[in-house]
Design a protein around this motif. Structure first.
Motif, PDB file in Angstrom:
ATOM      1  N   ARG A   1      -5.460  23.545 -10.314  1.00  0.00           N
ATOM      2  CA  ARG A   1      -5.034  24.881  -9.854  1.00  0.00           C
ATOM      3  C   ARG A   1      -5.641  26.001 -10.694  1.00  0.00           C
ATOM      4  O   ARG A   1      -6.170  26.975 -10.135  1.00  0.00           O
ATOM      5  CB  ARG A   1      -3.499  24.944  -9.841  1.00  0.00           C
TER       6      ARG A   1
ATOM      7  N   THR B   1      -9.686  26.428 -17.553  1.00  0.00           N
ATOM      8  CA  THR B   1     -10.081  27.762 -17.087  1.00  0.00           C
ATOM      9  C   THR B   1     -11.363  28.205 -17.801  1.00  0.00           C
ATOM     10  O   THR B   1     -12.311  28.665 -17.165  1.00  0.00           O
ATOM     11  CB  THR B   1      -8.948  28.774 -17.361  1.00  0.00           C
TER      12      THR B   1
ATOM     13  N   ASP C   1      -8.110  28.911  -9.313  1.00  0.00           N
ATOM     14  CA  ASP C   1      -7.825  30.339  -9.519  1.00  0.00           C
ATOM     15  C   ASP C   1      -9.041  31.085 -10.067  1.00  0.00           C
ATOM     16  O   ASP C   1      -9.284  32.234  -9.698  1.00  0.00           O
ATOM     17  CB  ASP C   1      -6.616  30.518 -10.447  1.00  0.00           C
TER      18      ASP C   1
ATOM     19  N   ARG D   1     -11.330  31.677  -7.149  1.00  0.00           N
ATOM     20  CA  ARG D   1     -10.777  32.753  -6.296  1.00  0.00           C
ATOM     21  C   ARG D   1     -10.976  34.121  -6.942  1.00  0.00           C
ATOM     22  O   ARG D   1     -11.343  35.085  -6.272  1.00  0.00           O
ATOM     23  CB  ARG D   1      -9.288  32.519  -6.045  1.00  0.00           C
ATOM     24  N   HIS D   2     -10.705  34.200  -8.236  1.00  0.00           N
ATOM     25  CA  HIS D   2     -10.825  35.471  -8.957  1.00  0.00           C
ATOM     26  C   HIS D   2     -12.258  35.999  -8.911  1.00  0.00           C
ATOM     27  O   HIS D   2     -12.483  37.208  -8.906  1.00  0.00           O
ATOM     28  CB  HIS D   2     -10.361  35.292 -10.404  1.00  0.00           C
TER      29      HIS D   2
END
Length: 197
Positions: free
Chosen positions: A74, A111, A78, A81-82
């Motif tokens: 996830r 991340t 993200d 997507r960002h």
């Protein structure tokens, strides 16, 4: 405007003795992503985890592969997507170094791995093309070809029958103005089969 990346980019980070081997690459669908992940598992049999995230329209996915739920796939998704990406697969192969990172540490590690790879990736805007077709009398063929060229349309096919049939692709935002220009220049003799007049 959404973008895709031009080519695969690989980076490697070492965080508290764990190796994170990240890759971002263009990927249109889940089947292709699963093949890549299977290849990574085969290439890295000693890895603790092969986590991945795919952002590809309705085929998006986020997989933690044994990491605590929500700490890998996830957060990777993200990041994609960002960055307003589409058609991109992010994978991270983790070799466990013996030091537990905790949930927050894992989220940061996955991340950062994807973000570092994306810093080196060349982003290419996704331009949506509209497929159109029109017919014109033979006397207007040259004019239609010039207008299509001036609009930046890609001529896909031309068929000569009772009239000349043009099939072409064009940026969606250019379609209305091209139809108006062709309608005016052709004095109403340009037809648009399959489209509302």
């Amino acid at each position: 405007m959404p973008s895709v990346i031009a080519a695969a980019v690989h980076v490697e980070l070492v965080i508290k003795k764990s190796r994170f081997i990240a890759c971002v690459e263009p990927m249109p669908d889940r089947a292709g992503a699963q093949q890549v992940v299977a290849g990574l598992r085969a290439a890295h049999p000693g890895a603790a985890h092969v986590c991945w995230a795919l952002l590809a329209g309705g085929q998006s996915a986020a997989v933690d592969d044994g990491e605590p739920s929500g700490t890998a796939g996830r957060p990777m998704l993200d990041v994609l997507r960002h960055q307003d990406l589409d058609g991109v697969l992010a994978t991270v192969v983790r070799y466990f170094g013996g030091v537990k990172l905790g949930a927050g540490g894992l989220v940061r590690a996955y991340t950062d791995s994807v973000a570092q790879a994306l810093l080196q990736a060349q982003k290419v805007p996704i331009i949506k093309l509209l497929q159109l077709r029109c017919t014109a009398p033979y006397a207007l063929e040259g004019m239609v070809r010039r207008e299509l060229d001036a609009a930046g349309a890609r001529l896909d096919a031309v068929a000569h029958g009772d009239d000349v049939l043009f099939e072409f692709s064009l940026k969606a935002e250019e379609a209305v103005s091209l139809r108006i220009r062709l309608g005016n220049a052709g004095h109403g003799r340009i037809a648009w089969p399959g489209m509302d007049q």
